[in-house]
Design a protein around this motif. Structure first.
Motif, mmCIF file in Angstrom:
data_model
loop_
_atom_site.group_PDB
_atom_site.id
_atom_site.type_symbol
_atom_site.label_atom_id
_atom_site.label_comp_id
_atom_site.label_asym_id
_atom_site.label_seq_id
_atom_site.Cartn_x
_atom_site.Cartn_y
_atom_site.Cartn_z
ATOM 1 N N GLY A 70 0.828 -1.203 0.000
ATOM 2 C CA GLY A 70 0.000 0.000 0.000
ATOM 3 C C GLY A 70 0.859 1.248 0.000
ATOM 4 N N GLU A 71 0.376 2.305 -0.654
ATOM 5 C CA GLU A 71 1.177 3.529 -0.733
ATOM 6 C C GLU A 71 1.492 4.072 0.653
ATOM 7 O OE1 GLU A 71 -0.322 7.000 -2.861
ATOM 8 O OE2 GLU A 71 1.727 7.768 -2.906
ATOM 9 N N GLU A 72 0.555 3.940 1.575
ATOM 10 C CA GLU A 72 0.799 4.499 2.905
ATOM 11 C C GLU A 72 1.448 3.497 3.853
ATOM 12 O OE1 GLU A 72 0.828 7.454 2.554
ATOM 13 O OE2 GLU A 72 -0.450 7.498 0.783
ATOM 14 N N VAL A 88 -2.445 -1.270 -3.368
ATOM 15 C CA VAL A 88 -3.472 -0.291 -3.027
ATOM 16 C C VAL A 88 -2.937 1.136 -3.041
ATOM 17 C CG1 VAL A 88 -4.974 0.471 -1.136
ATOM 18 C CG2 VAL A 88 -4.639 -1.982 -1.542
ATOM 19 N N ASP A 89 -3.585 1.993 -3.812
ATOM 20 C CA ASP A 89 -3.356 3.434 -3.669
ATOM 21 C C ASP A 89 -4.683 4.029 -3.197
ATOM 22 O OD1 ASP A 89 -2.641 6.042 -3.699
ATOM 23 O OD2 ASP A 89 -1.692 5.997 -5.674
ATOM 24 N N PRO A 90 -4.764 4.413 -1.920
ATOM 25 C CA PRO A 90 -6.059 4.872 -1.390
ATOM 26 C C PRO A 90 -6.537 6.149 -2.075
ATOM 27 C CG PRO A 90 -4.286 5.284 0.195
ATOM 28 C CD PRO A 90 -3.701 4.442 -0.904
ATOM 29 N N ILE A 91 -5.582 7.055 -2.394
ATOM 30 C CA ILE A 91 -5.935 8.240 -3.208
ATOM 31 C C ILE A 91 -4.818 8.424 -4.223
ATOM 32 C CG2 ILE A 91 -6.522 10.687 -3.289
ATOM 33 C CD1 ILE A 91 -7.026 10.656 -0.286
ATOM 34 N N ASP A 92 -5.092 8.123 -5.470
ATOM 35 C CA ASP A 92 -4.114 8.423 -6.513
ATOM 36 C C ASP A 92 -4.523 9.781 -7.090
ATOM 37 O OD1 ASP A 92 -1.804 7.663 -8.136
ATOM 38 O OD2 ASP A 92 -3.243 7.894 -9.756
ATOM 39 N N GLY A 93 -3.659 10.759 -6.818
ATOM 40 C CA GLY A 93 -4.031 12.141 -7.145
ATOM 41 C C GLY A 93 -4.265 12.909 -5.858
ATOM 42 N N THR A 94 -3.396 12.654 -4.887
ATOM 43 C CA THR A 94 -3.572 13.281 -3.565
ATOM 44 C C THR A 94 -3.555 14.801 -3.648
ATOM 45 O OG1 THR A 94 -2.473 11.376 -2.601
ATOM 46 C CG2 THR A 94 -2.643 13.307 -1.213
ATOM 47 N N VAL A 95 -2.706 15.355 -4.514
ATOM 48 C CA VAL A 95 -2.637 16.815 -4.611
ATOM 49 C C VAL A 95 -3.975 17.357 -5.119
ATOM 50 C CG1 VAL A 95 -1.478 18.749 -5.753
ATOM 51 C CG2 VAL A 95 -0.130 16.832 -4.868
ATOM 52 N N SER A 167 6.986 13.819 -11.675
ATOM 53 C CA SER A 167 7.484 13.267 -10.421
ATOM 54 C C SER A 167 7.480 14.356 -9.345
ATOM 55 C CB SER A 167 8.915 12.784 -10.665
ATOM 56 O OG SER A 167 9.595 12.650 -9.461
ATOM 57 N N TYR A 168 7.538 13.926 -8.087
ATOM 58 C CA TYR A 168 7.640 14.912 -7.003
ATOM 59 C C TYR A 168 9.075 15.414 -6.838
ATOM 60 C CZ TYR A 168 2.954 13.410 -5.704
ATOM 61 O OH TYR A 168 1.619 13.132 -5.715
ATOM 62 N N GLU A 169 10.044 14.755 -7.483
ATOM 63 C CA GLU A 169 11.447 15.171 -7.336
ATOM 64 C C GLU A 169 11.764 16.280 -8.330
ATOM 65 O OE1 GLU A 169 14.190 11.787 -7.408
ATOM 66 O OE2 GLU A 169 12.480 10.575 -6.781
ATOM 67 N N ARG A 191 -1.923 16.357 -21.874
ATOM 68 C CA ARG A 191 -2.844 16.516 -20.748
ATOM 69 C C ARG A 191 -2.122 16.090 -19.482
ATOM 70 N NH1 ARG A 191 -4.704 19.044 -24.014
ATOM 71 N NH2 ARG A 191 -6.717 18.962 -25.044
ATOM 72 N N ARG A 192 -2.248 16.868 -18.397
ATOM 73 C CA ARG A 192 -1.663 16.503 -17.111
ATOM 74 C C ARG A 192 -2.816 16.554 -16.102
ATOM 75 N NH1 ARG A 192 0.002 14.542 -12.647
ATOM 76 N NH2 ARG A 192 1.812 15.434 -11.587
ATOM 77 N N ASP A 193 -3.483 15.395 -15.922
ATOM 78 C CA ASP A 193 -4.686 15.382 -15.103
ATOM 79 C C ASP A 193 -4.398 15.227 -13.612
ATOM 80 O OD1 ASP A 193 -6.453 15.885 -17.126
ATOM 81 O OD2 ASP A 193 -6.931 13.778 -17.505
ATOM 82 N N GLY A 194 -3.298 14.525 -13.254
ATOM 83 C CA GLY A 194 -2.928 14.461 -11.838
ATOM 84 C C GLY A 194 -3.197 13.141 -11.144
ATOM 85 N N SER A 195 -3.591 12.122 -11.874
ATOM 86 C CA SER A 195 -3.732 10.783 -11.284
ATOM 87 C C SER A 195 -3.250 9.789 -12.344
ATOM 88 C CB SER A 195 -5.191 10.501 -10.911
ATOM 89 O OG SER A 195 -5.398 9.106 -10.728
ATOM 90 N N ALA A 196 -2.112 9.159 -12.071
ATOM 91 C CA ALA A 196 -1.551 8.228 -13.053
ATOM 92 C C ALA A 196 -2.515 7.081 -13.342
ATOM 93 C CB ALA A 196 -0.212 7.687 -12.537
ATOM 94 N N ALA A 197 -3.219 6.631 -12.303
ATOM 95 C CA ALA A 197 -4.165 5.519 -12.493
ATOM 96 C C ALA A 197 -5.262 5.929 -13.487
ATOM 97 C CB ALA A 197 -4.767 5.118 -11.141
ATOM 98 N N PHE A 212 2.872 8.684 -20.760
ATOM 99 C CA PHE A 212 4.205 8.310 -20.262
ATOM 100 C C PHE A 212 4.515 9.080 -18.994
ATOM 101 C CE2 PHE A 212 7.405 11.695 -21.093
ATOM 102 C CZ PHE A 212 6.586 12.622 -21.713
ATOM 103 N N GLU A 213 5.293 8.442 -18.134
ATOM 104 C CA GLU A 213 5.728 9.088 -16.897
ATOM 105 C C GLU A 213 6.936 8.339 -16.367
ATOM 106 O OE1 GLU A 213 2.621 10.175 -14.155
ATOM 107 O OE2 GLU A 213 4.045 10.847 -12.628
ATOM 108 N N THR A 214 7.751 9.030 -15.568
ATOM 109 C CA THR A 214 8.876 8.357 -14.911
ATOM 110 C C THR A 214 8.675 8.443 -13.408
ATOM 111 O OG1 THR A 214 10.157 10.376 -14.764
ATOM 112 C CG2 THR A 214 10.459 9.057 -16.751
HETATM 113 C C1 IPD Z 1 0.706 10.616 -8.012
HETATM 114 C C2 IPD Z 1 -0.247 10.817 -9.164
HETATM 115 C C3 IPD Z 1 0.323 11.791 -10.173
HETATM 116 C C4 IPD Z 1 1.645 11.317 -10.697
HETATM 117 C C5 IPD Z 1 2.607 11.088 -9.537
HETATM 118 C C6 IPD Z 1 1.996 10.082 -8.561
HETATM 119 P P1 IPD Z 1 -0.248 10.042 -5.575
HETATM 120 O O1 IPD Z 1 0.198 9.657 -7.101
HETATM 121 O O2 IPD Z 1 -0.523 9.602 -9.782
HETATM 122 O O3 IPD Z 1 -0.502 11.932 -11.311
HETATM 123 O O4 IPD Z 1 2.161 12.278 -11.576
HETATM 124 O O5 IPD Z 1 3.792 10.561 -10.077
HETATM 125 O O6 IPD Z 1 2.885 9.868 -7.502
HETATM 126 O O7 IPD Z 1 0.991 10.467 -4.863
HETATM 127 O O8 IPD Z 1 -1.245 11.116 -5.686
HETATM 128 O O9 IPD Z 1 -0.822 8.767 -5.058
#
Ligand code: IPD
Length: 277
Positions: A70-72, A88-95, A167-169, A191-197, A212-214
């Motif tokens: 799980g992510e957390e 499990v990702d409880p919230i994908d797109g936390t921001v 990425s967050y880095e 498009r940058r929607d904010g949830s990879a899922a 695509f994403e890294t």
């Molecule tokens: C993030 C989202 C976001 C992606 C980040 C992920 P989180 O997941 O999927 O779209 O760009 O790489 O970490 O942290 O909100 O579960």
């Protein structure tokens, strides 16, 4: 494959993702407490932790020996682990969740003997749920019911609408911007929607043509990658590698090879130095 087991896992994953989505919508406090993780931009809310605890406890109540990623931080604590793993990702797109932007999801992937069999991505505020069952297809579930879907038929790179994420880095963000700048005249738009899922499911649904994403993690992509594949799409990483934490590429089969080559070439150019740091 044990059909009864798959049926049980599918209905558990769906039911629990929907219930977690309701919890996240209905029990969100007025003032949401928030911590940071790897960087100032990598946030975790009290609701991420509450939703993950809810998901894990709900699964354990029915299947006490299953294991978790799980992510957390939920991991296996069973002394007698089964061959079923829940990612499990409880919230994908936390921001987005933090900012009350509607694009976020609960993402649950289920592996049996290390192979992803079920993927559920539930987007409560879009009122949509994306379900993939290995060998059975990809499905959109909304108020009109459940329908089998398939990927876009675009075969032209120049017409390709590309979803991506950052990425967050900060170093990786800068490099990613360079890749985007470099390929911007070769595809239709980004498009940058904010949830990879959700991004991955948008590829499966044919609402974008490629992604695509890294720097993702298994909880970001396990469910969505199965959705792409079951919709008829292709996923991959660096040449010869599957989609993974380092590089995630997904597209419809008509553009995958050309798109993946473009991304891999630019990844080599801008990112590879990071790999050896
Ligand atoms: C993030 C989202 C976001 C992606 C980040 C992920 P989180 O997941 O999927 O779209 O760009 O790489 O970490 O942290 O909100 O579960």
């Amino acid at each position: 494959m044990d059909e009864l087991l798959i049926k049980q896992l599918e209905s558990m994953a769906l039911e629990i993702a929907l219930a977690a989505g309701s919890l996240l919508v209905n029990e969100r406090p007025v003032h949401l407490s928030v911590d940071t993780k790897t960087s100032e931009t990598d946030v975790v809310t009290a609701m991420d932790k509450a939703a993950e605890a809810f998901i894990v406890e709900s699964i354990k109540a029915e299947r006490p020996n299953d294991v978790f990623l799980g992510e957390e931080g939920s991991v296996n604590i069973s002394p007698n682990p089964s061959n079923v793993q829940w990612i499990v990702d409880p919230i994908d797109g936390t921001v987005n969740y933090l900012h009350r932007h509607p694009i976020w999801s609960v993402s649950i992937g289920v592996k049996v003997d290390h192979i992803t069999q079920i993927g559920v991505v539930h987007a409560p505020l879009l009122r949509e749920t994306y379900l993939a069952v290995k060998g059975q297809g990809a499905f959109l579930i909304n108020e009109t019911g459940k329908q089998k879907i398939s990927i876009s038929r675009n075969t032209t790179l120049g017409h390709t609408l590309v979803a991506t994420g950052f990425s967050y880095e900060s170093e990786k963000r800068k490099k990613h911007s360079k890749v985007i700048s470099e390929i911007s005249d070769k595809v239709r738009d980004f498009r940058r929607d904010g949830s990879a899922a959700i991004d991955l499911c948008m590829v499966g649904l044919g609402r974008v043509d490629a992604y695509f994403e890294t720097g993702l993690h298994p909880w970001d992509y396990t469910a969505g990658a199965l959705f792409v594949q079951e919709a008829g799409g292709v996923t991959g990483g660096l040449a010869g590698e599957p989609l993974n934490d380092e590089l995630a590429i997904a597209a419809n089969p008509g553009v995958f090879n050309e798109f993946a080559t473009l991304i891999r070439d630019n990844y080599q150019k801008f990112y590879l130095s990071l790999r050896f740091k």
